[in-house]
Design an enzyme around this catalytic site. Structure first.
Site, short mmCIF file in Angstrom:
data_model
loop_
_atom_site.label_atom_id
_atom_site.label_comp_id
_atom_site.label_asym_id
_atom_site.label_seq_id
_atom_site.Cartn_x
_atom_site.Cartn_y
_atom_site.Cartn_z
N TYR A 1 12.42 21.41 6.88
CA TYR A 1 13.39 21.42 8.14
C TYR A 1 12.77 22.10 9.22
CZ TYR A 1 14.61 25.73 5.79
OH TYR A 1 14.92 27.15 5.24
N ASN B 1 9.84 24.60 7.91
CA ASN B 1 10.08 25.23 6.49
C ASN B 1 10.16 24.11 5.59
OD1 ASN B 1 10.51 27.98 7.68
ND2 ASN B 1 12.57 27.13 8.26
N ARG C 1 0.87 -1.17 0.24
CA ARG C 1 -0.17 0.12 -0.17
C ARG C 1 0.98 1.33 -0.11
NH1 ARG C 1 -2.77 -0.62 5.25
NH2 ARG C 1 -0.58 -1.45 5.81
N HIS D 1 24.80 28.46 4.68
CA HIS D 1 24.04 29.47 5.44
C HIS D 1 24.14 29.34 6.87
CE1 HIS D 1 21.46 29.91 1.90
NE2 HIS D 1 22.45 30.28 1.34
N ARG E 1 22.28 25.47 -2.33
CA ARG E 1 21.75 26.41 -1.37
C ARG E 1 22.79 26.52 -0.38
NH1 ARG E 1 16.38 28.14 -2.56
NH2 ARG E 1 15.50 27.03 -3.61
N HIS F 1 25.34 25.43 6.92
CA HIS F 1 24.72 24.38 6.36
C HIS F 1 24.29 24.42 4.75
CE1 HIS F 1 20.43 22.48 4.87
NE2 HIS F 1 21.47 21.14 5.26
N ASP G 1 24.45 33.75 -2.74
CA ASP G 1 25.31 32.62 -2.29
C ASP G 1 26.58 32.58 -3.21
OD1 ASP G 1 23.66 31.85 -0.60
OD2 ASP G 1 23.19 29.96 -1.52
N LYS H 1 18.87 22.97 12.98
CA LYS H 1 18.04 22.55 12.01
C LYS H 1 18.07 21.07 12.06
CE LYS H 1 19.41 26.17 8.63
NZ LYS H 1 20.07 26.41 7.55
#
Length: 171
Positions: free
Chosen positions: A120, A37, A12, A50, A47, A107, A158, A60
């Site tokens: 996160y 988020n 399933r 940061h 990304r 991160h 970035d 996080k």
């Protein structure tokens, strides 16, 4: 910290507890989530790296809902024996692993599938004036991202980040 939940699957589909306070407290006793988020990104989107400066630093708990991505956390705690070193992990919608990134770490993630949806939880609010980071290709880190650099999609913000040696590290 890598958290690997028990996934119960059959014809399933599957079921797993994506958040259970008892399990989280076993690994991360003092962590209190205040926000969750979600982001969607395409193949090659990178990304990061940061972090937020005190008093708005964030921890996080990251997971990949669908797709596949490489997550990396760099230790920026100056008095740590692992300062400037990193941990990396592949998170996927299939493996359901979660990656805890403590305060004092930068991160980043790179999407390795056509699309990745990421969720996160964080333990502090986002404060744009306290936002900072380090550049993804810092030579001192020597990270192999696993794809050709010409395939990377990186925000202008970035791309302007500096290496650790040129960044004010507040931890």
């Amino acid at each position: 910290i890598i958290i690997e939940p028990t996934v119960h699957g059959d014809n399933r589909g599957y079921f797993f507890e994506s958040f259970k306070i008892d399990i989280i407290k076993k690994h991360i006793p003092e962590f209190k989530f205040i926000q969750e988020n979600e982001s969607k990104s395409s193949f090659g989107v990178l990304r990061g790296f940061h972090f937020q400066k005190p008093p708005f630093e964030q921890a996080k708990l990251v997971r990949c809902i669908s797709g596949r991505k490489l997550d990396i956390a760099v230790d920026l705690r100056k008095n740590s024996s692992t300062f400037g070193k990193y941990e990396k992990i592949i998170l996927t919608g299939k493996n359901k692993k979660q990656f805890f990134v403590p305060r004092g770490f930068a991160h980043a993630f790179l999407v390795l599938s056509k699309i990745a949806i990421v969720s996160y939880k964080v333990d502090n609010i986002y404060a744009p004036d306290y936002d900072s980071g380090i550049v993804y290709n810092d030579n001192s880190l020597n990270i192999n991202w696993g794809i050709n650099e010409s395939q990377l999609i990186i925000s202008e913000k970035d791309m302007k980040l500096k290496p650790i040696s040129e960044t004010l590290i507040p931890f």
